[in-house]
Enzyme design. Structure first.
Site, mmCIF file in Angstrom:
data_model
loop_
_atom_site.group_PDB
_atom_site.id
_atom_site.type_symbol
_atom_site.label_atom_id
_atom_site.label_comp_id
_atom_site.label_asym_id
_atom_site.label_seq_id
_atom_site.Cartn_x
_atom_site.Cartn_y
_atom_site.Cartn_z
ATOM 1 N N THR A 223 36.860 35.206 44.997
ATOM 2 C CA THR A 223 36.688 35.054 43.551
ATOM 3 C C THR A 223 36.393 33.595 43.234
ATOM 4 O OG1 THR A 223 39.080 34.809 43.250
ATOM 5 C CG2 THR A 223 38.160 37.015 43.014
ATOM 6 N N GLY A 225 36.085 32.273 39.774
ATOM 7 C CA GLY A 225 36.266 31.994 38.359
ATOM 8 C C GLY A 225 35.064 32.410 37.535
ATOM 9 N N ASP A 257 44.784 38.796 39.674
ATOM 10 C CA ASP A 257 45.432 40.086 39.917
ATOM 11 C C ASP A 257 44.724 41.209 39.164
ATOM 12 O OD1 ASP A 257 47.351 38.731 41.442
ATOM 13 O OD2 ASP A 257 48.595 38.368 39.678
#
Length: 324
Positions: A223, A225, A257
């Site tokens: 990931t 952002g 999450d």
């Protein structure tokens, strides 16, 4: 797909500093930091990576099993998750320790300084995941998130022994684990989740190159952002998936999450990894607009609108499990 989610269960104390941390740091003085930040707000929320992911899955219509350890001060959080459809049967209640605490300050640039008190989480290694999975028939996948390190290692070994597909998601614990421990957690995972910093840390501590990791895992999801996510598989081109944009950033706590919950949900409905990353991005952006990691509400209309605007017609089916 029935998913067991292992990981921390905590109470979050979330504060906001209206300035920027970097403005308070002096070059040449970083070895002698003594700082305090006057914060504007304090929110006390339910949290923990395992609980956050289970929350997201439950809000998307799944009935995940949460596996972790808490203290006796956990009743309100227990009832909250159970009311949403999270199976709490594998949560251990400590007789002596408090539920874990996450204390975090976020600055105006969404940088965070945090402390984590493990508390009852230290007893998670007592949980026998093999017994848990045998007692609850029908599990197809285990997500192994940040938890007591001994528990993470034990759960990983159990999945390999049972031939149970699992996701490795060591996240914050990468800072404390050494190379051999990280290699054990990653090896054989169907999915590996990291953010960009964790990716660099994993490679540095294990001594692996990217190709070494891809030789050991099915899919590596990084990931990034606002830049979205990167999907990598051995022998296949790297795929970049753009993020669902937003002009409203309220609290970054638990956004990763939420991404995992959306990703796992779409995977469980049979979508490919690119579609799963898109679903994860949509849920992550929704979480970013709320204070606390278990307060966002996956409104179908809002998710459909954001998915369609970002990825085009048909993308909204990612949240419903309908064919694209």
């Amino acid at each position: 797909m029935r998913i067991a989610v292992t990981g921390s269960i905590a109470t979050d104390h979330l504060m906001v500093f209206p300035g920027r941390f970097e403005d308070q740091l002096l070059a040449g003085q970083l070895g002698h930091i003594s700082l305090s930040f006057l914060v504007d707000t304090l929110d006390i929320r339910h949290g923990g990576v395992g609980a956050n992911i289970a929350y997201g899955l439950a809000r998307l219509g799944h009935r995940p099993l949460l596996v972790g350890a808490v203290g006796r001060d956990y009743e309100t959080h227990h009832a909250h998750l159970a009311s949403l459809g999270v199976d709490m049967g594998a949560v251990r209640v400590s007789a002596t320790r408090h539920t874990a605490r996450f204390i975090c300050t976020t600055d105006a640039s969404d940088n965070q300084l945090a402390s984590f008190y493990a508390g009852a989480m230290a007893e998670a290694s007592v949980i026998d995941l093999a017994d848990v999975l045998r007692a609850g028939a029908g599990f197809d996948f285990v997500h192994i998130g940040a938890d007591d390190p001994a528990a993470m290692a034990r759960h990983t070994r159990t999945c390999r022994t049972l031939g149970m597909p699992f996701a490795a998601d060591p996240s914050q614990q990468l800072a404390w684990l050494d190379g051999p421990a990280i290699r054990e957690l990653v090896d054989g995972a169907q999915l590996l989740f990291t953010n960009e910093y964790e990716r660099a840390l994993l490679l540095d501590k294990t001594g692996w190159h990217e190709r070494d990791v891809l030789d050991r895992v099915g899919t590596w999801i990084t990931t990034r952002g606002a830049k979205g996510s990167r999907i990598e598989r051995r022998g296949e081109p790297c795929v970049e998936v753009e993020a669902v944009p937003t002009t409203e950033s309220v609290d970054p706590t638990g956004v990763g999450d939420a991404f995992r919950a959306g990703f796992l949900s779409a995977t469980g409905h049979g979508h490919d990894v690119v579609g799963a990353a898109r679903a994860g991005s949509a849920l992550a952006t929704l979480a970013l607009r709320s204070v606390g990691p278990q307060t966002y509400e996956p409104d179908p209309g809002l998710l459909e609108e954001s998915l369609t605007a970002t990825y085009g017609p048909g993308a909204a089916a990612l949240m419903a499990g309908a064919p694209l």
